[in-house]
Design an enzyme around this catalytic site. Structure first.
Site, PDB file in Angstrom:
ATOM      1  CG  ASN A 170      -0.637  -0.323   2.468  1.00 52.84           C
ATOM      2  OD1 ASN A 170       0.796  -0.608   2.652  1.00 52.84           O
ATOM      3  ND2 ASN A 170      -1.190  -0.116   3.385  1.00 52.84           N
ATOM      4  CB  SER A 248      -2.123  -8.983   7.345  1.00 53.59           C
ATOM      5  OG  SER A 248      -1.305 -10.199   6.980  1.00 53.59           O
ATOM      6  CD  GLU A 269       5.339  -0.189  12.920  1.00 49.52           C
ATOM      7  OE1 GLU A 269       3.965   0.246  13.047  1.00 49.52           O
ATOM      8  OE2 GLU A 269       6.140   0.340  13.608  1.00 49.52           O
ATOM      9  CB  CYS A 303      -2.086   0.476   8.736  1.00 50.38           C
ATOM     10  SG  CYS A 303      -0.837   1.516   8.525  1.00 50.38           S
ATOM     11  CD  GLU A 400      -6.200  -3.387   8.359  1.00 48.65           C
ATOM     12  OE1 GLU A 400      -5.936  -4.563   8.330  1.00 48.65           O
ATOM     13  OE2 GLU A 400      -5.480  -2.084   8.413  1.00 48.65           O
ATOM     14  CD  GLU A 477       8.765   0.292  10.537  1.00 45.11           C
ATOM     15  OE1 GLU A 477       7.722   0.788   9.970  1.00 45.11           O
ATOM     16  OE2 GLU A 477       9.293  -0.589   9.944  1.00 45.11           O
TER      17      GLU A 477
HETATM   18  P1  NAP Z   1       0.156  -9.034   4.067  1.00 44.16           P
HETATM   19  O1  NAP Z   1      -0.676  -9.961   3.099  1.00 44.16           O
HETATM   20  O2  NAP Z   1       0.334  -9.419   5.478  1.00 44.16           O
HETATM   21  O3  NAP Z   1       1.571  -9.066   3.139  1.00 44.16           O
HETATM   22  C1  NAP Z   1       2.615  -7.961   3.779  1.00 44.16           C
HETATM   23  C2  NAP Z   1       3.855  -8.579   3.189  1.00 44.16           C
HETATM   24  O4  NAP Z   1       4.089  -9.856   3.771  1.00 44.16           O
HETATM   25  C3  NAP Z   1       3.900  -8.995   1.895  1.00 44.16           C
HETATM   26  O5  NAP Z   1       5.257  -8.589   1.247  1.00 44.16           O
HETATM   27  C4  NAP Z   1       3.736 -10.457   1.477  1.00 44.16           C
HETATM   28  O6  NAP Z   1       4.037 -10.886   0.418  1.00 44.16           O
HETATM   29  C5  NAP Z   1       4.453 -10.907   2.788  1.00 44.16           C
HETATM   30  N1  NAP Z   1       3.843 -12.034   3.284  1.00 44.16           N
HETATM   31  C6  NAP Z   1       2.483 -12.877   2.881  1.00 44.16           C
HETATM   32  N2  NAP Z   1       2.697 -14.013   3.619  1.00 44.16           N
HETATM   33  C7  NAP Z   1       3.672 -14.294   4.089  1.00 44.16           C
HETATM   34  C8  NAP Z   1       4.287 -15.285   4.892  1.00 44.16           C
HETATM   35  N3  NAP Z   1       3.779 -16.586   4.902  1.00 44.16           N
HETATM   36  N4  NAP Z   1       5.488 -15.067   5.331  1.00 44.16           N
HETATM   37  C9  NAP Z   1       6.120 -14.133   5.165  1.00 44.16           C
HETATM   38  N5  NAP Z   1       5.948 -12.963   4.352  1.00 44.16           N
HETATM   39  C10 NAP Z   1       4.579 -13.171   3.931  1.00 44.16           C
HETATM   40  O7  NAP Z   1      -0.327  -7.536   4.090  1.00 44.16           O
HETATM   41  P2  NAP Z   1      -0.961  -6.666   2.943  1.00 44.16           P
HETATM   42  O8  NAP Z   1      -2.286  -7.506   2.386  1.00 44.16           O
HETATM   43  O9  NAP Z   1       0.320  -6.775   1.757  1.00 44.16           O
HETATM   44  O10 NAP Z   1      -0.894  -5.288   3.504  1.00 44.16           O
HETATM   45  C11 NAP Z   1      -1.981  -4.805   4.071  1.00 44.16           C
HETATM   46  C12 NAP Z   1      -1.806  -4.863   5.642  1.00 44.16           C
HETATM   47  O11 NAP Z   1      -0.700  -4.271   6.302  1.00 44.16           O
HETATM   48  C13 NAP Z   1      -3.270  -4.473   6.452  1.00 44.16           C
HETATM   49  O12 NAP Z   1      -3.530  -5.070   7.424  1.00 44.16           O
HETATM   50  C14 NAP Z   1      -2.431  -2.916   6.975  1.00 44.16           C
HETATM   51  O13 NAP Z   1      -3.102  -2.621   7.839  1.00 44.16           O
HETATM   52  C15 NAP Z   1      -1.149  -3.380   6.959  1.00 44.16           C
HETATM   53  N6  NAP Z   1      -0.287  -2.340   7.178  1.00 44.16           N
HETATM   54  C16 NAP Z   1       0.285  -1.968   8.180  1.00 44.16           C
HETATM   55  C17 NAP Z   1       1.065  -0.717   8.466  1.00 44.16           C
HETATM   56  C18 NAP Z   1       1.625  -0.323   9.735  1.00 44.16           C
HETATM   57  O14 NAP Z   1       2.647   0.466   9.555  1.00 44.16           O
HETATM   58  N7  NAP Z   1       1.083  -0.640  11.027  1.00 44.16           N
HETATM   59  C19 NAP Z   1       1.323  -0.053   7.356  1.00 44.16           C
HETATM   60  C20 NAP Z   1       0.965  -0.645   6.067  1.00 44.16           C
HETATM   61  C21 NAP Z   1       0.134  -1.731   5.961  1.00 44.16           C
HETATM   62  P3  NAP Z   1       3.180 -11.127  -0.870  1.00 44.16           P
HETATM   63  O15 NAP Z   1       2.919  -9.666  -1.383  1.00 44.16           O
HETATM   64  O16 NAP Z   1       3.895 -11.648  -1.904  1.00 44.16           O
HETATM   65  O17 NAP Z   1       1.966 -11.627  -0.524  1.00 44.16           O
END
Ligand code: NAP
Length: 497
Positions: A170, A248, A269, A303, A400, A477
């Site tokens: 994102n 996530s 995060e 997020c 979310e 961060e």
């Molecule tokens: P996600 O599905 O958890 O993916 C995040 C990263 O993790 C991607 O690079 C993903 O790779 C990787 N990933 C997926 N499965 C994994 C596994 N089994 N082992 C290790 N890495 C793995 O989250 P998203 O859908 O990309 O992002 C949205 C989420 O991020 C939301 O919940 C949002 O709130 C959160 N977020 C939090 C912050 C914060 O600072 N708190 C900031 C931005 C976003 P792939 O792309 O290959 O699936």
């Protein structure tokens, strides 16, 4: 879609030229190389559903090579003078800013956010490099004496060691610089896995870091569609000393279990479910402005997005009316077009999820005040939507939304809204709108979150410690403490003889 008269801010041929100039291989030990298997995967523009590039699809074998590089390079990198590390970051900051339009074009094309917002993210992302270039030369220790006066206590700081960095789609640039910046400043080597949906921005960033003088092997990047395999290889290697993850809560919690095996330092995060609270004494214009920022940034795919808008009952109808009016006036379209305020969601799955959440809320009594029906157009477009009368058992109250949907929920008392706001496993950010200073402090202190926007819909800033409590994560961060996440203490006991 209301973009029939709009024109592209960047000519199509120029976009193709920019995209085709980005290296699309893995970057390991200072060299671009295909994946060992030769596999590749496609990157799609969510506004057109067309493939724009194909990127190397790394595997566990590639991951192993990357982490072994970190192990080899770490001792020498840790000895680099802080000023040298600082200047690499400072040069990278300048380079990013000089390529603001180019990076924004890449970002808009691979993830959909409007060009002006993408430019904003480029500047925000660059600031992390500038901030940490300043922190690199301020890593200090401590010298004290034991209570009995017989021993010196000398405390120094060292890089934690090789780091695993994983980012979401994102904020493709800022989530990377927020981790790479402090890791470089602290003297850590890195393996970095950007999101599969948005690898191009990260690969363009690697080129900038090379140009800025980052030594060979310090940063190793593996793009992949097998995130689990690649990251497990790193986590189980025994080489990586730290994991810094943004994404996530489900994946973060899985990584924490993996980190336990080798007792790795962990920064998480994770997701949010932000309450946005408007009291009846708030300046409603400011509250609506704040809601626009907190809800619509990145099409709601943040997020920090306001997920539940609690508005005191007496002002709820007027707030809802003004917010609907503002959101209905926004132009939805391809982010690269002039006049676009709201781009597409990142992929079809995200669009379907938002549709389902709205349908579920409506089936439980919610009223659609504006928007509410997906656009009949190629691309993953969903219109800005305001829902009123949302019941507590609607799924979007506990999940979310990650889309441009604002559920407005009336409340009566301060105690009630604080209880409802805290009634979630997450605790990233909350927003409070009131003109009563005592109440602003009181409610901010009672919210179970890591950050509070007081009469403000924006909290993110490189100079501030970003992060959450509860299921929203561990560590911070940015800010003065951002670099601490990448440093270890070492204490020397020296008798006074
Ligand atoms: P996600 O599905 O958890 O993916 C995040 C990263 O993790 C991607 O690079 C993903 O790779 C990787 N990933 C997926 N499965 C994994 C596994 N089994 N082992 C290790 N890495 C793995 O989250 P998203 O859908 O990309 O992002 C949205 C989420 O991020 C939301 O919940 C949002 O709130 C959160 N977020 C939090 C912050 C914060 O600072 N708190 C900031 C931005 C976003 P792939 O792309 O290959 O699936």
């Amino acid at each position: 879609m209301s973009t029939t008269t709009s024109t592209s801010l960047v000519a199509q041929e120029q976009i193709s030229e920019i995209i085709s100039a980005i290296p699309t291989d893995l970057f390991i030990d200072g060299e671009w190389a295909s994946a060992a298997s030769g596999a590749r995967f496609d990157v799609v523009n969510p506004a057109t559903e067309k493939v724009i590039a194909s990127v190397a699809d790394g595997s566990a074998e590639d991951a192993r090579r990357a982490i072994e590089t970190c192990a080899r390079v770490q001792p020498e990198w840790a000895r680099t003078p802080p000023r040298e590390r600082s200047e690499i970051l400072r040069r990278a900051y300048d380079l990013i800013m000089s390529r603001q339009d180019l990076l924004a074009t890449i970002m808009t094309t691979e993830m959909g956010k409007p060009f002006a917002e993408a430019k904003g993210e480029v500047a925000y992302a660059a600031e992390f490099f500038r901030w940490f270039s300043e922190e690199a030369v301020r890593i200090s220790g401590d010298l004290t004496t034991t209570g009995d006066g017989k021993n010196r206590i000398l405390v120094s700081r060292e890089p934690v060691g090789p780091c695993v960095l994983i980012t979401p789609w994102n904020f493709p640039l800022a989530m990377g610089t927020r981790k790479i910046g402090p890791a470089v400043a602290a003297g850590c080597t890195m393996v970095f896995k950007p999101a599969a949906l948005t690898p191009l921005t990260s690969l363009a960033l690697v080129e900038i870091l090379i140009e800025a003088g980052l030594p060979r092997g310090v940063l190793n990047v593996v793009t992949t569609t097998s995130a689990g395999d690649v990251v497990s290889e790193w986590m189980s290697s025994g080489i990586a000393r730290k994991v810094s993850f943004t994404g996530s809560t489900a994946v973060g919690s899985r990584l924490l279990k993996q980190a336990a095996q080798h007792v790795m330092r962990s920064s998480m995060e994770l997701g949010g479910n932000a309450p946005f609270i408007v009291f009846d004494d708030a300046d409603l214009d400011r509250a609506v402005e704040g809601a626009m920022a907190a809800k619509m940034r990145n099409m709601g795919e943040a997020c920090t997005a306001a997920n539940r808008l609690f508005v005191q009952r007496t002002v709820a109808p007027e707030f809802t009316r003004r917010l609907s009016e503002r959101l209905s006036a926004l132009t939805v379209g391809d982010g690269i077009d002039s006049g676009t305020d709201v781009g597409p969601l990142v992929e079809a799955k995200a669009l379907h999820k938002v549709e389902e959440l709205v349908a579920d809320a409506v089936s439980k009594g919610a009223m659609v005040e504006s928007g509410g029906v997906r656009l009949d157009h190629p691309g993953y477009f969903y219109p800005p939507t305001v829902l009123s009368n949302v019941s507590n058992d609607a799924a979007l109250m506990s999940e979310e939304i990650f889309g441009p949907v604002a559920p407005v929920i009336p409340f009566d008392t301060e105690a009630e809204v604080v209880t409802r706001a805290n009634n979630t496993p997450w605790g990233l950010v909350g927003y409070v709108f009131t003109q009563d200073l005592d109440r602003a402090f009181r409610v901010s202190e009672e919210l179970e979150v890591g950050m509070v926007g007081v009469n403000s819909g924006i909290v993110s800033n490189p100079a501030a410690p970003f992060g959450g409590v509860k299921a929203s994560g561990l560590g911070r961060e940015g800010g003065r403490i951002g670099i601490e996440e990448f440093l270890e203490y070492k204490y020397l006991a020296i008798p006074k003889v």
